[in-house]
Design a protein around this motif. Structure first.
Motif, PDB file in Angstrom:
ATOM      1  N   GLN A 135       5.463  13.349   0.654  1.00  0.00           N
ATOM      2  CA  GLN A 135       6.314  12.086   0.044  1.00  0.00           C
ATOM      3  C   GLN A 135       5.424  11.101   0.174  1.00  0.00           C
ATOM      4  OE1 GLN A 135      10.163  12.265   2.089  1.00  0.00           O
ATOM      5  NE2 GLN A 135      11.105  13.407   0.575  1.00  0.00           N
ATOM      6  N   LYS A 136       5.538  10.322  -1.015  1.00  0.00           N
ATOM      7  CA  LYS A 136       4.826   8.955  -1.251  1.00  0.00           C
ATOM      8  C   LYS A 136       5.642   8.050  -0.700  1.00  0.00           C
ATOM      9  CE  LYS A 136       2.098   6.365  -4.689  1.00  0.00           C
ATOM     10  NZ  LYS A 136       1.649   6.235  -6.299  1.00  0.00           N
ATOM     11  N   VAL A 137       5.051   7.268   0.093  1.00  0.00           N
ATOM     12  CA  VAL A 137       5.561   6.039   0.918  1.00  0.00           C
ATOM     13  C   VAL A 137       4.859   4.651   0.511  1.00  0.00           C
ATOM     14  CG1 VAL A 137       6.464   5.044   3.024  1.00  0.00           C
ATOM     15  CG2 VAL A 137       6.294   7.549   2.621  1.00  0.00           C
ATOM     16  N   ARG A 138       5.730   3.790   0.205  1.00  0.00           N
ATOM     17  CA  ARG A 138       5.251   2.417  -0.107  1.00  0.00           C
ATOM     18  C   ARG A 138       5.411   1.659   1.082  1.00  0.00           C
ATOM     19  NH1 ARG A 138       3.975   0.762  -5.577  1.00  0.00           N
ATOM     20  NH2 ARG A 138       5.046  -1.346  -4.969  1.00  0.00           N
TER      21      ARG A 138
ATOM     22  N   ARG B  46       0.944  -1.293   0.070  1.00  0.00           N
ATOM     23  CA  ARG B  46      -0.031  -0.011   0.045  1.00  0.00           C
ATOM     24  C   ARG B  46       0.979   1.263  -0.106  1.00  0.00           C
ATOM     25  NH1 ARG B  46      -0.689   2.164   5.372  1.00  0.00           N
ATOM     26  NH2 ARG B  46       0.233   0.842   6.715  1.00  0.00           N
ATOM     27  N   SER B  47       0.340   2.361  -0.298  1.00  0.00           N
ATOM     28  CA  SER B  47       1.230   3.853  -0.471  1.00  0.00           C
ATOM     29  C   SER B  47       0.417   4.663   0.387  1.00  0.00           C
ATOM     30  CB  SER B  47       1.526   3.660  -1.788  1.00  0.00           C
ATOM     31  OG  SER B  47       0.371   4.164  -2.560  1.00  0.00           O
ATOM     32  N   TYR B  48       0.862   5.712   0.736  1.00  0.00           N
ATOM     33  CA  TYR B  48       0.400   6.964   1.412  1.00  0.00           C
ATOM     34  C   TYR B  48       1.348   8.091   1.263  1.00  0.00           C
ATOM     35  CZ  TYR B  48       3.113   5.785   5.301  1.00  0.00           C
ATOM     36  OH  TYR B  48       4.103   5.630   6.360  1.00  0.00           O
ATOM     37  N   GLU B  49       0.765   9.243   1.310  1.00  0.00           N
ATOM     38  CA  GLU B  49       1.479  10.536   1.507  1.00  0.00           C
ATOM     39  C   GLU B  49       1.931  10.647   3.224  1.00  0.00           C
ATOM     40  OE1 GLU B  49       0.583  14.330  -0.290  1.00  0.00           O
ATOM     41  OE2 GLU B  49       0.212  13.108  -1.969  1.00  0.00           O
ATOM     42  N   ASN B  50       3.392  10.893   3.238  1.00  0.00           N
ATOM     43  CA  ASN B  50       3.587  11.235   4.645  1.00  0.00           C
ATOM     44  C   ASN B  50       3.465  12.847   4.697  1.00  0.00           C
ATOM     45  OD1 ASN B  50       5.895  12.389   3.368  1.00  0.00           O
ATOM     46  ND2 ASN B  50       7.383  10.996   4.285  1.00  0.00           N
TER      47      ASN B  50
END
Length: 160
Positions: free
Chosen positions: A88-91, A80-84
């Motif tokens: 920044q996009k984090v996987r 899954r990915s999210y924005e911190n």
């Protein structure tokens, strides 16, 4: 398609139990899993894998599993990915557990179950801190010893 992960390892910290806004329990923990082969230096390397457990099993895991306990996890890999906070996009790769099995008894299991079993009264009637030895079952004990007479089965009776 198949997405199946089976892991056996030790917990690196106590599970963290939380609840969603709708009241669903979710527990997370990290499992240390040794690699099967030695590296070039002759040392065994370890992977630290994030595990997510949902619902009633999450509450059970949080209650009974602790850092250092041996556990088996059967589940699926989830990316899954999210924005911190910095945008920044984090996987993130994690295993969503369908089943978690406790593979050892743990250091505190007998103490937790029989918390007052070891307390003794001394001659003045006060509780002392001396603990009585609580018998623990052996893994070598035959769990079927009291199930009745032996059944004689020949190899010809087996279907395989």
């Amino acid at each position: 398609m198949l997405n199946r992960i089976v892991l056996i390892g030790r917990l690196t910290q106590d599970p963290e139990l939380r609840y969603t806004n709708s009241g669903t329990a979710v527990a997370t923990f990290s499992l240390a899993v040794d690699r099967p082969r030695l590296n070039q230096a002759g040392e065994r390397e370890t992977d630290f894998i994030q595990i997510v457990v949902w619902q009633k099993q999450a509450e059970t895991v949080a209650q009974y599993l602790h850092k250092g306990r041996l556990a088996a996890v059967d589940g699926r890999l989830q990316i899954r990915s999210y924005e911190n906070k910095d945008g920044q996009k984090v996987r993130v790769a994690e295993v969503v557990a369908e089943t978690v099995r406790f593979l050892d008894r743990g250091e505190n299991s007998a103490r937790d179950t029989h918390s007052n079993a070891g307390m003794q009264r001394n001659s003045s009637g006060m509780n002392s801190n001396r603990r009585q030895e609580v018998p623990r079952p052996s893994f070598d004990d035959d769990p079927f010893a009291d199930d009745g007479p032996m059944i004689d089965i020949s190899d010809d009776d087996l279907p395989f």
